[in-house]
Design a protein around this motif. Structure first.
Motif, short mmCIF file in Angstrom:
data_model
loop_
_atom_site.label_atom_id
_atom_site.label_comp_id
_atom_site.label_asym_id
_atom_site.label_seq_id
_atom_site.Cartn_x
_atom_site.Cartn_y
_atom_site.Cartn_z
N PHE A 1 11.42 -3.57 12.61
CA PHE A 1 10.78 -4.72 11.97
C PHE A 1 9.50 -4.26 11.31
CE2 PHE A 1 7.64 -8.17 12.15
CZ PHE A 1 8.31 -9.15 11.44
N GLY A 2 9.30 -4.66 10.06
CA GLY A 2 8.08 -4.32 9.34
C GLY A 2 8.25 -4.63 7.87
N GLY A 3 7.22 -4.35 7.08
CA GLY A 3 7.25 -4.74 5.68
C GLY A 3 6.97 -3.60 4.73
N VAL A 4 6.93 -3.97 3.44
CA VAL A 4 6.57 -3.04 2.37
C VAL A 4 5.50 -3.71 1.52
CG1 VAL A 4 8.82 -1.90 2.34
CG2 VAL A 4 8.43 -3.89 0.87
N GLY A 5 4.88 -2.95 0.65
CA GLY A 5 3.83 -3.49 -0.20
C GLY A 5 2.65 -3.95 0.62
N ASP A 6 2.09 -5.10 0.26
CA ASP A 6 0.92 -5.62 0.96
C ASP A 6 1.26 -6.22 2.31
OD1 ASP A 6 -0.59 -4.80 -1.14
OD2 ASP A 6 -0.92 -6.79 -2.01
N SER B 1 5.45 -13.54 2.26
CA SER B 1 5.72 -14.72 1.45
C SER B 1 7.23 -14.76 1.22
CB SER B 1 4.96 -14.66 0.13
OG SER B 1 5.11 -15.87 -0.60
N ASP B 2 7.96 -14.93 2.32
CA ASP B 2 9.39 -14.68 2.35
C ASP B 2 10.19 -15.65 1.48
OD1 ASP B 2 8.53 -12.86 4.20
OD2 ASP B 2 9.91 -13.50 5.78
N PRO B 3 11.08 -15.12 0.63
CA PRO B 3 11.97 -15.99 -0.14
C PRO B 3 13.17 -16.43 0.69
CG PRO B 3 12.39 -13.70 -0.70
CD PRO B 3 11.22 -13.70 0.26
N PHE B 4 13.60 -17.66 0.46
CA PHE B 4 14.80 -18.23 1.06
C PHE B 4 15.70 -18.60 -0.11
CE2 PHE B 4 17.43 -21.48 3.01
CZ PHE B 4 17.53 -21.13 4.35
N VAL B 5 16.66 -17.72 -0.42
CA VAL B 5 17.45 -17.81 -1.65
C VAL B 5 18.76 -18.55 -1.37
CG1 VAL B 5 18.59 -16.51 -3.47
CG2 VAL B 5 16.42 -15.69 -2.50
N GLU C 1 8.76 -11.78 -6.82
CA GLU C 1 7.45 -12.04 -7.45
C GLU C 1 6.38 -12.22 -6.38
OE1 GLU C 1 7.33 -15.15 -10.31
OE2 GLU C 1 8.70 -14.18 -11.70
N THR C 2 6.21 -11.24 -5.55
CA THR C 2 5.17 -11.24 -4.53
C THR C 2 4.89 -9.81 -4.13
OG1 THR C 2 4.59 -11.99 -2.29
CG2 THR C 2 6.90 -11.49 -2.69
N ASP C 3 3.66 -9.56 -3.69
CA ASP C 3 3.31 -8.25 -3.15
C ASP C 3 3.54 -8.18 -1.65
OD1 ASP C 3 2.47 -7.29 -5.66
OD2 ASP C 3 0.49 -8.19 -5.40
N LEU C 4 3.91 -9.34 -1.05
CA LEU C 4 4.10 -9.42 0.40
C LEU C 4 5.58 -9.31 0.73
CD1 LEU C 4 1.60 -12.32 1.12
CD2 LEU C 4 1.29 -9.92 1.72
N ALA D 1 2.79 -20.79 -4.74
CA ALA D 1 3.71 -19.79 -5.27
C ALA D 1 3.15 -18.38 -5.12
CB ALA D 1 4.01 -20.07 -6.74
N GLU D 2 1.84 -18.25 -5.24
CA GLU D 2 1.24 -16.92 -5.29
C GLU D 2 0.57 -16.49 -3.99
OE1 GLU D 2 0.28 -16.26 -9.98
OE2 GLU D 2 -1.37 -16.94 -8.71
N GLU D 3 0.26 -17.43 -3.11
CA GLU D 3 -0.45 -17.12 -1.87
C GLU D 3 0.47 -17.31 -0.67
OE1 GLU D 3 -3.79 -19.75 -1.81
OE2 GLU D 3 -4.46 -19.18 -3.83
N GLU D 4 0.18 -16.61 0.42
CA GLU D 4 0.92 -16.88 1.64
C GLU D 4 0.52 -18.25 2.17
OE1 GLU D 4 2.10 -14.94 5.95
OE2 GLU D 4 0.27 -14.25 4.98
#
Length: 464
Positions: free
Chosen positions: A423-428, A231-235, A380-383, A354-357
């Motif tokens: 390349f990879g992630g953390v959390g969920d 659920s990537d942020p674009f700041v 504010e995401t687990d993804l 806001a909360e779901e992918e």
């Protein structure tokens, strides 16, 4: 396996699934092939991978058209995907020897101590439909070259792509059994994971699928690598180049018709540039062409009818919660599964988008008062897969990037995967890394070797 052209809704030819006997034959072939493939000189494996890159380039049009037919990717994007697959083959054909060479570590005088990287065996890859060639090749290129053999369980709506990928390796000259496709449903995955001949598993897909595979593999003490979406942020900070951010943001949200794990999913914009950004961003999104993916368009259809329905449900629930539709917001009234570029503002932070992918071309935009709030909302995401930060100050961009809790952050650029970088992630969003040197080391035995003369025992403490 029933298939539907997502641009027309018309049925494609049915592909027969493998039965249990065929799966058993494939597993036995993989185990037998590994015993000889592991001993093939690395230089020869690199040459074969270079051949695979040639096959991809020679058949680019055929493979691109197949992707477009099965999952709706615009043809130009499908061509780019084939080119990227050839790139990852080129990369490991050139660099696998460097990444897999023994790592010598100084310990005692007269002792040769090093880490050797040795293959594990048959690896199961469970792959999704959205990048049906790329996500397979970013697994296969490093791990076949390190001496493992591959078994692909692809998504059920892209069996033609799965068969074509197996053909790539066959045409490149790989021995029979080094890479095999299992045309099976999800109901057989657990049985394959549990099979003693399978030594590890990699999965790109949903969090639910990742948890299920990890649970089964964990019970068997088998290594897993999971990439489970984001659920990537674009700041966009107050000193950003707003026009550049808006233009790139529209591309970042709608790559692959919005069906990308590392697409920009949540736009977090500083209040000082919020109005300017929203105006520019809506204009950029509105200018995108949606239509027949075989034509020159920016967006094609969503891959399946149920996926479009789920996307629209997220929009409707968010609007009901108070979000405002600036653009789009309704499926297009035409054949196929088309959803337009959509921009939502005044988005409640507990709403669906806001909360779901959000796996489609829907962009929620959030206004924040300062940098600290931007970082808080970004996290504010687990993804935690990726993120993007926009600022005129490189030091500030670096500082904010370090604060975002994800596996990848790009400053003044959209998030993307690159064969040269892990390349990879953390959390969920999962664990483990693909690509680069770290990626090729995920499915090897990092064996410590200590060599000394028999008459010269080394001093030092014993035991664990």
């Amino acid at each position: 396996m029933d298939r539907v052209n997502p641009a027309t809704g018309e049925a494609l030819g049915v592909v027969e699934a493998d039965d249990e006997a065929e799966v058993e034959t494939a597993l036995e072939t993989a185990a037998e092939t590994f015993e000889t493939w592991r001993d093939v000189p690395l230089a020869e494996r690199e040459n074969l991978l270079s051949n695979a890159a040639d096959v991809l380039r020679e058949n680019e049009t055929e493979y691109a058209e197949l992707m477009t037919e099965e999952m709706g990717k615009p043809l130009a994007a499908a061509r780019s995907e084939v080119e990227k697959c050839a790139w990852v083959c080129d990369y490991y054909a050139e660099h696998a020897g460097e990444h897999l060479q023994d790592d010598h570590i100084g310990t005692e005088p007269g002792v040769d101590s090093f880490v050797a990287y040795e293959p594990l065996g048959p690896i199961l890859a469970v792959m999704p439909w959205n990048f049906p060639f790329w996500q397979v090749f970013r697994f296969a290129a490093p791990h076949l070259t390190s001496g493992n053999v591959g078994l692909l369980k692809h998504a059920s709506n892209v069996p033609g792509c799965a068969a074509a990928i197996e053909e790539v390796f066959r045409e490149a000259g790989y021995p029979e059994g080094v890479f095999q496709t299992l045309l099976v449903g999800s109901d057989l995955v657990d049985d394959v994971v549990e099979d003693d001949r399978v030594k590890a598993v990699t999965l790109t897909g949903s969090e639910r699928a990742g948890r299920a595979v990890a649970e089964t593999a964990g019970a068997e003490l088998k290594k897993t690598v999971l990439e489970l979406g984001g659920s990537d942020p674009f700041v966009v900070l107050d000193d950003a180049d707003v026009e550049a951010a808006a233009a790139t943001g529209a591309r970042a949200r709608t790559i692959n018709s919005g069906q990308s794990c590392i697409a920009a999913k949540r736009f977090v914009v500083h209040t000082d540039v919020y109005d300017e950004f929203v105006e520019a961003f809506v204009a950029e999104m509105d200018a995108l062409d949606v239509g027949d993916p075989t034509a020159d368009v920016d967006l094609g259809p969503q891959a399946r009818a149920d996926l479009m329905d789920d996307l629209h449900d997220q929009v409707e629930r968010s609007v009901a919660a108070g979000a405002h539709v600036e653009l789009g917001g309704e499926p297009l009234d035409r054949e196929g599964f088309f959803y337009p570029p959509t921009v939502l503002t005044d988005v409640p932070r507990d709403s669906a988008v806001a909360e779901e992918e959000v796996f489609g071309p829907v962009a929620p935009v959030f206004e924040v008062a300062d940098e600290a709030e931007a970082i808080d909302l970004a996290n504010e995401t687990d993804l935690g897969l990726g993120g993007s930060v926009w600022t005129a100050d490189r030091e500030r961009g670096t500082r904010v990037a370090r604060e975002i809790e994800s596996g990848t952050v790009f400053v003044n650029e959209l998030t993307k995967s690159d064969p040269r970088l892990p390349f990879g992630g953390v959390g969920d969003s999962g664990y483990g890394r693909e690509l680069g040197a770290m990626g090729i080391h995920e499915f090897v035995n990092r064996k410590t070797v200590w060599v000394q003369d028999a008459e010269e025992p080394a001093d030092g403490p014993a035991g664990e």
